[in-house]
Motif scaffolding. Structure first.
Motif, PDB file in Angstrom:
ATOM      1  N   HIS A 155      -4.813  46.691   7.224  1.00 18.06           N
ATOM      2  CA  HIS A 155      -4.194  46.377   8.521  1.00 18.06           C
ATOM      3  C   HIS A 155      -5.106  45.531   9.398  1.00 18.06           C
ATOM      4  N   ASP A 156      -6.351  45.964   9.510  1.00 15.66           N
ATOM      5  CA  ASP A 156      -7.275  45.246  10.383  1.00 15.66           C
ATOM      6  C   ASP A 156      -7.525  43.832   9.867  1.00 15.66           C
ATOM      7  N   GLY A 157      -7.572  43.698   8.549  1.00 14.90           N
ATOM      8  CA  GLY A 157      -7.779  42.375   7.967  1.00 14.90           C
ATOM      9  C   GLY A 157      -6.608  41.447   8.254  1.00 14.90           C
ATOM     10  N   LEU A 158      -5.378  41.969   8.137  1.00 17.88           N
ATOM     11  CA  LEU A 158      -4.203  41.157   8.465  1.00 17.88           C
ATOM     12  C   LEU A 158      -4.206  40.790   9.933  1.00 17.88           C
ATOM     13  N   ARG A 159      -4.538  41.739  10.788  1.00 16.75           N
ATOM     14  CA  ARG A 159      -4.571  41.470  12.226  1.00 16.75           C
ATOM     15  C   ARG A 159      -5.566  40.341  12.534  1.00 16.75           C
ATOM     16  N   ALA A 160      -6.731  40.383  11.865  1.00 15.00           N
ATOM     17  CA  ALA A 160      -7.749  39.357  12.090  1.00 15.00           C
ATOM     18  C   ALA A 160      -7.275  37.990  11.605  1.00 15.00           C
ATOM     19  N   ARG A 161      -6.598  37.966  10.458  1.00 14.68           N
ATOM     20  CA  ARG A 161      -6.098  36.684   9.940  1.00 14.68           C
ATOM     21  C   ARG A 161      -5.023  36.118  10.867  1.00 14.68           C
ATOM     22  N   LEU A 162      -4.168  36.984  11.375  1.00 15.74           N
ATOM     23  CA  LEU A 162      -3.139  36.527  12.307  1.00 15.74           C
ATOM     24  C   LEU A 162      -3.767  35.988  13.585  1.00 15.74           C
ATOM     25  N   ARG A 163      -4.815  36.635  14.019  1.00 12.11           N
ATOM     26  CA  ARG A 163      -5.495  36.182  15.228  1.00 12.11           C
ATOM     27  C   ARG A 163      -6.131  34.811  15.009  1.00 12.11           C
ATOM     28  N   SER A 164      -6.608  34.570  13.772  1.00 10.43           N
ATOM     29  CA  SER A 164      -7.223  33.274  13.453  1.00 10.43           C
ATOM     30  C   SER A 164      -6.186  32.177  13.268  1.00 10.43           C
ATOM     31  N   GLY A 165      -4.934  32.589  13.045  1.00 14.47           N
ATOM     32  CA  GLY A 165      -3.852  31.626  12.913  1.00 14.47           C
ATOM     33  C   GLY A 165      -3.231  31.605  11.537  1.00 14.47           C
ATOM     34  N   LEU A 166      -2.003  32.055  11.437  1.00 14.51           N
ATOM     35  CA  LEU A 166      -1.207  31.954  10.217  1.00 14.51           C
ATOM     36  C   LEU A 166       0.169  31.403  10.592  1.00 14.51           C
ATOM     37  N   ASP A 167       0.779  30.687   9.651  1.00 13.92           N
ATOM     38  CA  ASP A 167       2.118  30.148   9.877  1.00 13.92           C
ATOM     39  C   ASP A 167       3.177  30.860   9.058  1.00 13.92           C
ATOM     40  N   LEU A 168       2.743  31.631   8.056  1.00 18.07           N
ATOM     41  CA  LEU A 168       3.660  32.360   7.189  1.00 18.07           C
ATOM     42  C   LEU A 168       2.872  33.417   6.439  1.00 18.07           C
ATOM     43  N   VAL A 169       3.500  34.585   6.238  1.00 12.75           N
ATOM     44  CA  VAL A 169       2.903  35.650   5.424  1.00 12.75           C
ATOM     45  C   VAL A 169       3.886  36.009   4.319  1.00 12.75           C
ATOM     46  N   VAL A 170       3.375  36.081   3.082  1.00 13.77           N
ATOM     47  CA  VAL A 170       4.175  36.449   1.919  1.00 13.77           C
ATOM     48  C   VAL A 170       3.548  37.678   1.285  1.00 13.77           C
ATOM     49  N   LEU A 171       4.372  38.716   1.033  1.00 14.43           N
ATOM     50  CA  LEU A 171       3.833  39.977   0.520  1.00 14.43           C
ATOM     51  C   LEU A 171       4.811  40.598  -0.466  1.00 14.43           C
ATOM     52  N   SER A 172       4.301  41.087  -1.591  1.00 13.59           N
ATOM     53  CA  SER A 172       5.104  41.892  -2.511  1.00 13.59           C
ATOM     54  C   SER A 172       5.012  43.352  -2.078  1.00 13.59           C
ATOM     55  N   HIS A 173       6.173  43.956  -1.804  1.00 19.93           N
ATOM     56  CA  HIS A 173       6.204  45.330  -1.311  1.00 19.93           C
ATOM     57  C   HIS A 173       5.615  46.289  -2.338  1.00 19.93           C
ATOM     58  N   VAL A 174       6.056  46.178  -3.576  1.00 30.27           N
ATOM     59  CA  VAL A 174       5.466  46.900  -4.704  1.00 30.27           C
ATOM     60  C   VAL A 174       5.212  45.864  -5.787  1.00 30.27           C
ATOM     61  N   GLY A 175       4.022  45.833  -6.330  1.00 25.05           N
ATOM     62  CA  GLY A 175       3.689  44.825  -7.316  1.00 25.05           C
ATOM     63  C   GLY A 175       4.343  45.080  -8.663  1.00 25.05           C
ATOM     64  N   SER A 176       4.537  44.026  -9.422  1.00 23.80           N
ATOM     65  CA  SER A 176       5.045  44.162 -10.784  1.00 23.80           C
ATOM     66  C   SER A 176       4.015  44.816 -11.686  1.00 23.80           C
TER      67      SER A 176
END
Length: 433
Positions: free
Chosen positions: A142-163
Motif C-alpha cells: 500500500h505504502d509503495g503504491l501511495r508513493a508511486r502515485l504521489r510521484s505521478g502515474l497516469d494508469l495502474v494495471v493490476l491482476s487481482h489474482v495471478g495466473s
C-alpha cells in the motif's frame, strides 16, 4: 466422498448442475466445467442459428450484460464481449490514448501476456513502465503504491489474482488510492470473478474471461468499463462500434476518389505517400497518438459497445450469460467462502507432500494453489503422475510471470464440491517421485 460439511450446500448444488464432471478435476483456473444449462444454452443457440439463420437468431444478451455488470456494481452498458481476456486487455490498452512520457504502473507479478503488451506499447508510444512494489508474500504494498502515485502515474494495471500465484491482491485499497489520486485503475479479474469478491474495488475497467471460475464456455472474454472516458477507444475502429463523422468524405483529405480526374491515379499515389509519411511518424513520434495528426473519420458509439466484436461465437456468449446467472443463484458470497475453504484445505494437505511447498500463505482466501518443486522433482513430472492417478492439475511456465517465477510451478485449483479425497490422492502422487 467427503465434502467439507460447513459449506457443502454450494458444492453439492454446483455438482448437481453437472451430469458429467471429469474425474479428479483440479484445474478450474485453467478451464472449468460448464453446467448442463450452459451446454443447453450453447447448443440451443447453434440450433436456432441453423434453423433460422445466424443473424435472425441473434440472442438478446441484455440479461447477460446485466448479470456480469452486477458482479462489479456496474451497468449493462458498461459491458463489452470479446473472444478472451487477452483480447479484451489488448483492446482496452491498445486504444487508450496516453501521450508520450505517460507513466504506467504494474507489478513484477503481472500476467506475462499483459506485461508483453505493456512493453510493446511503451516502446512504440513512449510510455514509461513504473514498478509497483510487492511485499514478501508478493502482495501489493500500500505504502509503495501511495508513493508511486504521489510521484505521478497516469494508469495502474493490476491482476487481482495471478495466473501463477494464488495471492489475492488488495484491489479495494488500490482502487481507493487510485481514485483519490485521479488515476485510472485497470483490474484484471480473469482469475478472480466468480472466485473472490470483486465488488467494492472501484476499478475504472475490469478485464475478464468466461472459462475459469465463472464456468462458462471457452472463447468468450469481456470488458466492464464503469469509468469510460473519451481517451478510451479501440486500436482500430469498426462499423459495429463506430459511426462515420461524414460518410460523404471517407478519404478525410488523405486521398482522392478514382473517378475525379484522368490523373487521379497520380494524385492518389501522392496522397498515399503523404499518408504513409504520417503513418510512419505514428510509430516513430508518439506525439501523434492523441489523434490530432490525422482528422478522425469516425467516432465511437456510446458505452463499452465500442470495444465489442460483432462477428463472434455468439452461442458461447449466450452460454456465459447462463453461467453468470447460475453463479448469482448460488450466491456469490457463499461461493467465495466455499472456494476459500477448499483452498485452505488443499494447502494444508499438500504443503510438504514429497517435499513440495505451497507458494502462498496457507490461509490465503483463494482456491488457486501453487506448489514449488523439491530439488529432485519438477512440475511436469508431478503433473504426469497426477494424470496417471486420474487427477487434472496445471503446470504454470515461467513465461506466465517472467519477472516473478524462477521455475515452473504446479497449480491446483479445485472447483466447487471437490472432495477431500481428491486432495489426499494428489498428496500421494506428489510424494511418490
Amino acid at each position: 466422498m467427503t465434502v467439507l460439511p460447513a459449506i457443502g450446500r454450494v458444492g453439492a448444488a454446483w455438482r448437481a448442475a453437472r451430469s458429467v464432471t471429469p474425474a479428479g478435476h483440479l484445474d478450474a483456473a485453467g478451464c472449468n466445467v460448464p453446467s448442463d444449462r450452459v451446454l443447453d444454452a450453447v447448443t440451443g443457440q447453434l440450433r436456432r442459428e441453423r434453423e433460422l439463420g445466424g443473424y435472425r437468431a441473434a440472442p438478446d444478451l441484455t440479461g447477460a450484460r446485466a448479470s456480469l455488470a452486477a458482479l462489479v456494481d456496474a451497468e449493462p452498458g458498461d459491458v463489452a464481449f470479446l473472444e478472451s481476456g487477452t483480447e479484451a486487455m489488448a483492446a482496452l490498452l491498445g486504444g487508450w490514448r496516453l501521450g508520450p512520457g505517460s507513466r504506467v504502473g504494474c507489478t513484477r507479478a503481472e500476467y506475462g501476456s499483459t506485461f508483453m503488451l505493456l512493453r510493446r506499447l511503451a516502446a512504440r508510444r513512449g510510455w514509461r513502465l513504473i514498478e509497483l512494489p510487492l511485499d514478501g508474500a508478493a502482495r501489493l504494498d500500500h505504502d509503495g503504491l501511495r508513493a508511486r502515485l504521489r510521484s505521478g502515474l497516469d494508469l495502474v494495471v493490476l491482476s487481482h489474482v495471478g495466473s501463477h500465484h494464488g495471492v489475492v491482491q488488495p484491489a479495494p485499497e488500490a482502487g481507493a488510492l487510485c481514485r483519490a489520486a485521479g488515476v485510472p485503475f485497470v483490474l484484471d479479474v480473469c482469475q478472480s470473478l466468480g472466485h473472490v469478491e470483486v465488488r467494492g474495488t472501484g476499478a475504472s475497467a475490469y478485464v475478464g474471461t468466461s472459462r475459469k471460475w465463472l464456468a462458462g464456455p471457452r472463447g468468450v472474454g469481456f470488458l466492464i468499463i464503469p469509468g469510460l472516458t473519451d481517451t478510451m477507444d479501440t486500436p482500430a475502429p469498426t462499423l459495429a462500434g463506430h459511426i462515420w463523422n461524414d460518410p460523404s468524405e471517407p478519404w478525410g483529405g488523405l486521398g482522392e476518389s478514382w473517378g475525379e480526374s484522368g490523373e487521379s491515379g497520380k494524385s492518389w499515389n501522392s496522397r498515399l505517400e503523404s499518408w504513409g509519411d504520417r503513418g510512419s511518424s505514428w510509430g516513430e513520434s508518439p506525439e501523434s497518438w492523441d489523434g490530432s495528426a490525422v482528422g478522425e473519420a469516425s467516432r465511437p458509439v456510446p458505452g463499452a459497445a465500442r470495444f465489442e466484436t460483432s462477428e463472434a461465437a455468439v452461442a458461447a456468449r449466450a452460454g456465459l450469460g447462463v453461467a453468470v446467472r447460475e453463479h448469482h443463484e448460488l450466491g456469490p458470497p457463499a461461493v467465495h467462502a466455499h472456494l476459500a475453504e477448499l483452498g485452505r484445505t488443499a494447502r494444508g494437505l499438500l504443503d510438504g507432500a514429497g517435499g513440495w511447498r505451497v507458494a502462498e500463505p496457507l490461509d490465503e482466501p483463494s482456491a488457486l494453489v501453487t506448489l514449488r518443486p523439491p530439488p529432485d522433482d519438477t512440475a511436469a513430472r508431478a503433473a504426469a503422475r497426477a494424470d496417471e492417478a486420474s487427477l487434472l492439475v496445471g503446470v504454470v511456465p515461467v513465461a506466465r510471470a517472467p519477472l516473478h517465477l524462477r521455475e515452473p510451478v504446479l497449480r491446483v485449483s479445485p472447483p466447487p464440491g471437490t472432495p477431500v479425497e481428491t486432495f489426499e490422492a494428489l498428496a500421494r502422487a506428489l510424494a511418490t517421485h
